[in-house]
Enzyme design. Structure first.
Site, short mmCIF file in Angstrom:
data_model
loop_
_atom_site.label_atom_id
_atom_site.label_comp_id
_atom_site.label_asym_id
_atom_site.label_seq_id
_atom_site.Cartn_x
_atom_site.Cartn_y
_atom_site.Cartn_z
CG HIS A 315 46.31 33.00 41.63
ND1 HIS A 315 47.22 33.72 42.34
CD2 HIS A 315 46.65 33.14 40.33
CE1 HIS A 315 48.07 34.29 41.50
NE2 HIS A 315 47.75 33.95 40.27
NE ARG A 335 53.23 34.45 43.64
CZ ARG A 335 52.75 33.38 43.04
NH1 ARG A 335 53.40 32.23 43.11
NH2 ARG A 335 51.62 33.42 42.38
#
Ligand SMILES: Cc1cc2nc3c(=O)[nH]c(=O)nc-3n(C[C@H](O)[C@H](O)[C@H](O)COP(=O)(O)OP(=O)(O)OC[C@H]3O[C@@H](n4cnc5c(N)ncnc54)[C@H](O)[C@@H]3O)c2cc1C
Ligand code: SF4
Ligand code: SF4
Ligand code: FES
Lengths: 530, 217
Positions: A315, A335
């Site tokens: 990740h 994000r």
């Protein structure tokens, strides 16, 4: 000291209103992945020398574990108490609980043995959600296509089809057991669209989907009359028949008093989850403490074929700091909400919403080429620019990411005023034990479900498919394991271990180390260093 | 902006006891890290390391004041005594959600499964114990009044540590009251049209293809 800009300096020059510069022109993603993704690190992949996958590529640290000595031999079995059950489930996360409940539904007497406490798992930590095609503009077919494409077409289409077809019924089953989901004003299940989905397909329970799922499953299992649960009881070996060809039980050890127990059964369902805590290639991990890949080791030894042993999901945004949260996730949602990634010079370097493997490789490139922010020899990362997000959308962090805020609070780190230092973290095992649509491995009597199984996600998993997979195949294996009504084992042996030892000796492999790992070294009561 | 917070582990020495053993560690460590660092044996009540699995239950004593918490979320302090608590004992309240066929008698059922819930003495023990700041006591009261949806909502962030169960002198098992409330709310009331429509489409397709009904549950 390795290259990079020191933290102090980087912080001094950081401004949440500074110009971040234009996004650099896109680079060839294949060469980015080949040069920087950990799966492609030079020397990180070896060929297996013994076992059914001999000759296949495998991550080096994992290969070391697959080809090692066992903990026990036949002498240990003498005098060990024996328990007989219809179905033995090993692992108490989402997949194991679903399998146990399904088997019990069909009338089996089930024993669920798990390493730590029931529910200590990767399942409980999932935040994002679970996929199922339920919206009018979505279909099972689209779900299948997205999953196969996301996995770079390495997944097994028939397994993927089973999973996608089961999706809606998995949700119904979970609701029946008492799991809640987010609803729209009109009472529909709320869906979201995440990376790699061609329709809105992710259902969720705020950012606690895994917690909601796990506490419902845990309660359902502990309340069930025909399921017995043994906690703190890791499996250290499987048992085979006298030819070493069929799985007929397992040996469990108690973490409390070291007592061994033999469980004799017609069907074993392995649901031991992933392997983040092996810290492959030296990476930190998002996984829970028990994720040490035990199931892969046990299955491989008894002759089950594995797949994609050189493919893992890292990740992109694991925390570097605070240290006690090292490797823990900052969800992709941050994000998606607009937070940028900046290198130590304060510049953007990648479109933040590219697929995980690409963003991960880009961050590693920045760090390796001297544009990372460095704390010390080991710790380096890039900025996740949360203060800028707060500036443009005041209050957003607190409203949408309470989990992140409360986690960092205790350490005096406020994401609203200080950028977060992030680095890729070992997150998910893409491959695993090869199974058919009922969760059966290539070894009779042995099923594998959940993260320990492989073949669904190919070489890359898209968000929300893991939670679906664990329930779908957990149930399928639970039903299938119960349907088998042979008379059960006459003899339980370690014949497969004898065969393994012979193979290791022939291949001149060292037999000094023992596996499965059970707990990471730092948690074994030894000295722990960060 | 100071780097101290990022650099964090200023190497201050801290002494405390864990499970009776004297332990020397540095500031900034959590109790789990401290236990590992010092090699305290038998620390297996640890799972997620981020405060969501509820396994790492500890009892703390600071200057004779006793409290409870989650070890992975609690930082070391000088002079405290820490005891890692054993896992909770088996549940005392039994039910099978498959037995609930009729939602009209759910109130009677609740009180027969959790007879103690209406005997809350409002001692706040559960509230003081909860590491997630849940209004446990109010949640129990709502459930006892039959307001299961609201009761369940109160327990939304519950991590199943069952510290409230330990604290409750009336043996109400508040954590399980909360879970019961959440579960029956979904079980009886969650009927999403988009999901139901898709399930029916898939069923009809199976019938057309001659696969018949599923026998699973
Ligand atoms: C932080 C995080 C966030 C995630 N978010 C999402 C998401 O939003 N959506 C999604 O779909 N997926 C997500 N995932 C992935 C997903 O949660 C996991 O892949 C999935 O839950 C695995 O379920 P499982 O039952 O196979 O394994 P687990 O839930 O890990 O359970 C395995 C169990 O087996 C036990 N065990 C291990 N070894 C032994 C042994 N030797 N003997 C006995 N027991 C053993 C373990 O202690 C554990 O209880 C996330 C994962 C993480 C770590
Ligand atoms: S409500 Fe009870 S079980 Fe839930 S988090 Fe609080 S103390 Fe723990
Ligand atoms: S601890 Fe028990 S008796 Fe006391 S307030 Fe909570 S529920 Fe009521
Ligand atoms: S280890 Fe999960 S809450 Fe502490």
């Amino acid at each position: 000291m390795r290259s990079g800009i020191l933290l102090k300096q980087a912080l001094e020059s950081y401004r949440s209103d500074a110009d971040v510069g234009p996004l650099p022109p896109p680079v060839d993603t294949d060469s980015l992945l080949n040069t920087f993704h950990p799966d492609h690190l030079r020397g990180s992949v070896v060929k297996l020398g013994v076992g059914v996958n001999a000759g296949d590529s495998c991550q080096r640290d994992l290969a070391d574990l697959l080809q090692t000595e066992a903990y026990i031999d036949e002498a240990d079995l003498a005098g060990t108490p024996v328990t007989d059950v219809d179905v033995l489930v090993i692992g108490g996360g989402g997949a194991g609980c679903a399998a146990a409940l399904a088997a019990a539904e069909k009338g089996a007497r089930v024993l669920l043995a798990t390493k730590l406490r029931l529910g200590d798992s990767n399942t409980v930590m999932a935040e994002g959600g679970i996929q199922a095609s339920i919206e009018p503009d979505d279909s099972v077919q689209k779900h299948i296509q997205d999953t196969l494409r996301g996995g770079h077409h390495a997944g097994n289409p028939s397994l993927v089809a089973s999973m996608a077809e089961d999706g809606p019924d998995v949700l119904r089953w979970l609701i029946h057991l008492g799991m809640q989901f987010e609803l729209t004003a009109s009472g529909d299940l709320q869906t979201r669209r995440a990376g790699g989905m061609s329709a809105s397909r992710l259902v969720y329970c705020r950012d606690y989907t895994g917690l909601e799922m796990m506490r419902v499953l845990r309660e359902a299992v502990t309340q069930h009359r025909s399921i017995e649960v043994w906690e703190q009881s890791p499996a250290v070996e499987l048992l085979s028949n006298e030819f070493g060809l069929k799985c007929v039980g397992a040996v469990l050890t108690s973490l409390i008093d070291g007592q061994m127990r033999i469980v004799r059964t017609r069907s074993v369902i392995l649901a031991t989850g992933g392997l983040g805590r092996l810290h492959l290639n030296g990476f930190a991990t998002s996984n829970h403490l028990g994720a040490t890949g035990d199931g892969l080791v046990l299955a491989y030894r008894i002759g089950a074929k594995l797949c994609e042993l050189d493919s893992f999901q890292y990740h992109p945004t694991g925390l570097v700091y605070p240290s006690h949260l090292s490797g823990k996730l900052v969800t992709e949602g941050v994000r998606a909400a607009g937070a940028l990634l900046l290198n130590a010079n304060g510049n953007r370097f990648i479109d933040e919403l590219q697929p995980r493997d690409i963003v991960c490789a880009a961050i590693l490139r920045e760090c390796q080429e001297g544009r990372g922010v460095r704390i010390d020899d080991e710790r380096v990362g890039v900025w996740l620019d949360t203060p800028r997000l707060e500036q443009t959308q005041p209050g957003l962090l607190e409203r949408q990411f309470p989990n992140l805020m409360s986690r960092t609070k205790g350490s005096g780190l406020d994401p609203r005023t200080q950028p977060l230092l992030v680095h890729p973290t070992l997150h998910y095992q893409n491959g695993g034990v090869i199974i058919d649509a009922s969760g059966a491995s290539t070894v009779p009597g042995l099923y594998a479900v959940g993260e320990v199984a492989g073949g669904i996600h190919g070489r890359n998993r898209i968000m929300g498919n893991a939670l679906l997979e664990i329930i779908c195949f957990g149930r399928r294996a639970g039903y299938a394991a119960t349907a088998k009504r042979d008379r059960g084992p006459k003899k339980v042996t370690l014949e497969h271990i004898n065969q393994l030892r012979r193979a290791l000796t022939l291949a001149k492999m060292p037999m000094t180390r023992r596996a499965p790992q059970i707990l990471p070294a730092y948690a074994k009561g030894g000295l722990w260093t960060r | 902006m100071s780097t101290a917070t990022h650099e964090g582990d200023n190497r201050t020495h801290i002494s405390l006891t864990i499970n009776g053993l004297a332990v020397d560690v540095t500031a900034g460590m959590t109790l789990v890290e401290a236990a590992w660092h010092a090699g305290v044996p038998g620390i297996t009540g640890v799972g997620c390391l981020e405060g969501v699995c509820g396994s790492c239950r500890v009892m703390l004593r600071r200057d004779k004041v006793v409290s409870v918490g989650l070890a992975c979320q609690t930082f070391v302090e000088s002079g405290i005594e820490v005891i890692f608590l054993p896992a909770a004992s088996a549940p005392r309240h039994h039910y099978d959600i498959n037995d609930f066929k009729d939602s009209w008698d759910i109130h009677a059922r609740f009180h027969s499964i959790f007879p103690e819930a209406s005997r809350c003495r409002h001692c706040h023990g559960c509230v003081g114990a909860c590491p997630k700041d849940i209004s446990v006591e109010d949640g129990v009261a709502l459930a006892a009044q039959g307001r299961y949806r609201e009761a369940g909502e109160a327990f939304f962030e519950c991590v199943m540590c069952e510290l409230c169960d330990v604290a409750c002198p009336e043996l109400i098992a508040p954590a399980h009251v909360g879970l019961f409330s959440r579960r029956i709310t979904a079980h009886f009331h969650l009927r999403p049209p988009n999901l139901i429509t898709r399930l029916e489409e898939l069923r009809q397709k199976r019938v057309e293809m001659g696969e018949g009904e599923r026998d699973e549950d």
